[in-house]
Design an enzyme around this catalytic site. Structure first.
Site, PDB file in Angstrom:
ATOM      1  CG  ASP A  13      -1.633  -1.395   1.267  1.00 40.58           C
ATOM      2  OD1 ASP A  13      -2.439  -1.680   0.199  1.00 40.58           O
ATOM      3  OD2 ASP A  13      -1.771  -1.803   2.464  1.00 40.58           O
ATOM      4  CE  LYS A  16       3.215  -2.264  -4.472  1.00 39.04           C
ATOM      5  NZ  LYS A  16       2.742  -1.904  -3.344  1.00 39.04           N
ATOM      6  N   GLY A  40      -3.860  -4.294  -3.927  1.00 39.09           N
ATOM      7  CA  GLY A  40      -5.118  -3.495  -4.235  1.00 39.09           C
ATOM      8  C   GLY A  40      -4.440  -2.053  -5.003  1.00 39.09           C
ATOM      9  CG  HIS A  41      -2.248  -1.993  -8.125  1.00 39.80           C
ATOM     10  ND1 HIS A  41      -1.070  -1.757  -7.604  1.00 39.80           N
ATOM     11  CD2 HIS A  41      -2.266  -3.484  -8.480  1.00 39.80           C
ATOM     12  CE1 HIS A  41      -0.531  -2.853  -7.744  1.00 39.80           C
ATOM     13  NE2 HIS A  41      -0.833  -3.665  -8.135  1.00 39.80           N
ATOM     14  CD  GLN A 228       0.811  -8.585  -2.400  1.00 37.67           C
ATOM     15  OE1 GLN A 228       1.593  -9.577  -3.179  1.00 37.67           O
ATOM     16  NE2 GLN A 228      -0.380  -8.692  -2.723  1.00 37.67           N
TER      17      GLN A 228
HETATM   18  P1  IMP Z   1      -2.379 -13.054   1.894  1.00 39.82           P
HETATM   19  O1  IMP Z   1      -1.423 -12.273   0.752  1.00 39.82           O
HETATM   20  O2  IMP Z   1      -3.920 -12.872   1.716  1.00 39.82           O
HETATM   21  O3  IMP Z   1      -1.906 -14.391   2.180  1.00 39.82           O
HETATM   22  O4  IMP Z   1      -1.968 -12.342   3.287  1.00 39.82           O
HETATM   23  C1  IMP Z   1      -0.935 -12.182   3.827  1.00 39.82           C
HETATM   24  C2  IMP Z   1      -0.472 -10.908   4.753  1.00 39.82           C
HETATM   25  O5  IMP Z   1      -0.046  -9.933   3.647  1.00 39.82           O
HETATM   26  C3  IMP Z   1      -1.547 -10.167   5.387  1.00 39.82           C
HETATM   27  O6  IMP Z   1      -1.050  -9.524   6.494  1.00 39.82           O
HETATM   28  C4  IMP Z   1      -2.253  -9.274   4.400  1.00 39.82           C
HETATM   29  O7  IMP Z   1      -2.865  -8.252   5.296  1.00 39.82           O
HETATM   30  C5  IMP Z   1      -0.934  -8.600   3.642  1.00 39.82           C
HETATM   31  N1  IMP Z   1      -1.359  -8.334   2.317  1.00 39.82           N
HETATM   32  C6  IMP Z   1      -1.474  -8.907   1.145  1.00 39.82           C
HETATM   33  N2  IMP Z   1      -1.779  -8.316   0.234  1.00 39.82           N
HETATM   34  C7  IMP Z   1      -1.424  -6.869   0.447  1.00 39.82           C
HETATM   35  C8  IMP Z   1      -1.460  -5.660  -0.093  1.00 39.82           C
HETATM   36  O8  IMP Z   1      -1.650  -5.680  -1.347  1.00 39.82           O
HETATM   37  N3  IMP Z   1      -1.194  -4.771   0.674  1.00 39.82           N
HETATM   38  C9  IMP Z   1      -1.063  -4.780   2.208  1.00 39.82           C
HETATM   39  N4  IMP Z   1      -0.912  -6.150   2.855  1.00 39.82           N
HETATM   40  C10 IMP Z   1      -1.134  -6.947   2.070  1.00 39.82           C
END
Ligand code: IMP
Length: 431
Positions: A13, A16, A40-41, A228
């Site tokens: 977040d 990017k 999330g973009h 991420q």
């Molecule tokens: P997962 O990717 O859904 O397996 O989540 C694993 C961890 O990564 C969790 O703490 C999520 O909140 C975090 N996470 C996954 N995708 C994002 C993102 O795009 N932005 C921020 N945190 C993320």
């Protein structure tokens, strides 16, 4: 520059998407290489706001090829939803969107598996619930993986699901804790549903590794868009509180087939403060009214899950570490405008842990238990009251904001080449 990568230096977040969007016009291909619909973009496109979780941000530029590489995990219903969202807005998503036939596919049983294991572990990881981890587990485990190419062949898909689904149902049953309801699946139903998605995906699917190499041979410029942040990288992040892919540029080689040494430029994106979604250590976290104010002003709520993001001061120790492991050549500082009006700012310049009653300074620790014990050493800097969202040159910024940027650059040991002062493209300083 033939190959550029835009990567997050924090826990995701970092905005990017905006930097990718700014650079897309200077490239021919925008490539996603990791993650799935957990990203999330948000891209502001004139009066419109688009939120993507699976499609590459570059999709809005019709001249540019937007590639979903083999390292991405694809949830076909979400793919269709995002393509239809674009069509409804009059953006043609056709020839320019390309999906790897090697990318793995997320099924609803992955989400169920993720949900039950989080339930069993008391939401130990705080995942996005999109089935990301279970799908990557199946990819690496090899027995239960299904790739996009498999969706295009009815017999292959049915055979795979007939072998996998009974096994998955047994796993789901075993994962269920007392009192939890379990959703079981039926192979034939899933096969019929995903055949439909296969037909929807068919025009977009190809072997993207060959495609990208042909592009490089033709002197095309590639922009890699990380999902991420690097602190969520499964190998180099704050394990186990990470995602299940290489969200640092380490994932480019495996997730697209383009070797790391082809990379010419890495832009590390760092927010002017820090946020984190989900569980895990966060040394600079603010659980006070300042944190609440930053969350509100920065609209720090998850794009995918809507969860309020945890907020804290900028952590230059973590930033220096991720700048190292990503090979960042330069940094883009985003959301600087959010800090306007705070009388004083803090930056974490070091960590210390308590050992045998003494406070011992340490560098970024690779051991997660040690990381959880780190206490931040803060340096305080004066804030500024002016609204900076109209600044277009560094000279337009108040002296305190320039000082803040200089200090980030000194501590992270990289030059600041972009400063974002608002969501619009124009609200950017390039230096
Ligand atoms: P997962 O990717 O859904 O397996 O989540 C694993 C961890 O990564 C969790 O703490 C999520 O909140 C975090 N996470 C996954 N995708 C994002 C993102 O795009 N932005 C921020 N945190 C993320």
């Amino acid at each position: 520059m033939a190959c550029t990568c835009v990567v997050g230096l924090q826990w995701g977040d970092e905005a990017k998407g905006k930097i990718v969007d700014l650079l897309t016009a200077e490239h021919d291909y925008v490539v996603r290489y990791n993650g799935g619909a957990n990203a999330g973009h948000t891209v502001v496109w004139g009066p419109r706001i688009f939120k993507f979780s699976l499609l590459p941000t570059g999709i809005l530029h019709e001249r540019v090829h937007a590639v979903i590489g083999n390292g991405v995990v694809v949830y076909p219903p979400r793919f269709r939803e995002e393509v239809e969202q674009l069509r409804a807005a009059g953006v043609s998503a056709g020839d320019n969107l390309i999906v790897s036939d090697h990318a793995h596919v997320i099924f609803p049983y992955h989400m169920e598996e993720g949900r039950l294991s989080e339930e069993e572990n008391g939401s130990a990881l705080g995942t996005t619930g999109r089935g990301i981890g279970p799908c990557y587990q199946d990819k690496v485990g090899r027995v239960c993986g299904i790739r996009v190419g498999d969706l295009l062949d009815e017999t292959t898909l049915r055979d795979r699901l007939n072998a996998i689904v009974p096994r998955k149902n047994r796993i789901l049953q075993a994962l269920a804790t007392n009192g939890s309801t379990v959703r079981f699946f039926e192979a034939e139903t899933l096969a019929a549903e995903y055949r439909g998605y296969g037909e929807y995906l068919r025009p977009y699917v190809t072997d993207t590794t060959h495609l990208l190499h042909r592009a490089l041979q033709g002197n095309k410029r590639l922009l890699f868009e990380a999902a991420q942040g690097s602190l969520l990288d499964v190998d180099h992040g704050t394990y186990p509180y990470v995602t299940s892919s290489n969200s640092s540029p380490a994932g480019i080689w495996s997730g697209s087939g383009v070797p790391a040494r082809r990379l010419d430029r890495v832009i590390g994106v760092i927010k002017a403060y820090t946020t984190r979604v989900g569980r895990g250590p966060f040394p600079t976290e603010l659980n006070d009214s300042i944190g609440e104010r930053i969350r509100r002003t920065g609209r720090e709520y998850g794009t995918v899950t809507g969860r309020p993001r945890r907020v804290g001061w900028l952590d230059a120790v973590a930033g220096r570490y991720t700048a190292l492991i990503t090979g960042a050549d330069e940094i883009a500082v985003t959301l600087l405008d959010v800090l306007s009006g705070l009388p004083e700012l803090s930056i974490c310049t070091g960590y210390q842990v308590e050992e045998s009653g003494r406070k011992v300074p340490i560098d970024y620790p690779s051991d997660p238990k040690r990381f959880a014990r780190c206490r931040p050493i803060f340096e305080r800097l004066p804030g500024w009251t002016e609204n900076v969202s109209n600044a277009r040159r560094l000279a337009d910024l108040p002296a305190a904001a320039r000082r803040y940027l200089d200090r980030i650059s000194e501590l992270v040991q990289k030059s600041v080449t972009f400063v974002s002062v608002g969501a619009d493209r124009e609200q950017t300083i390039r230096s």
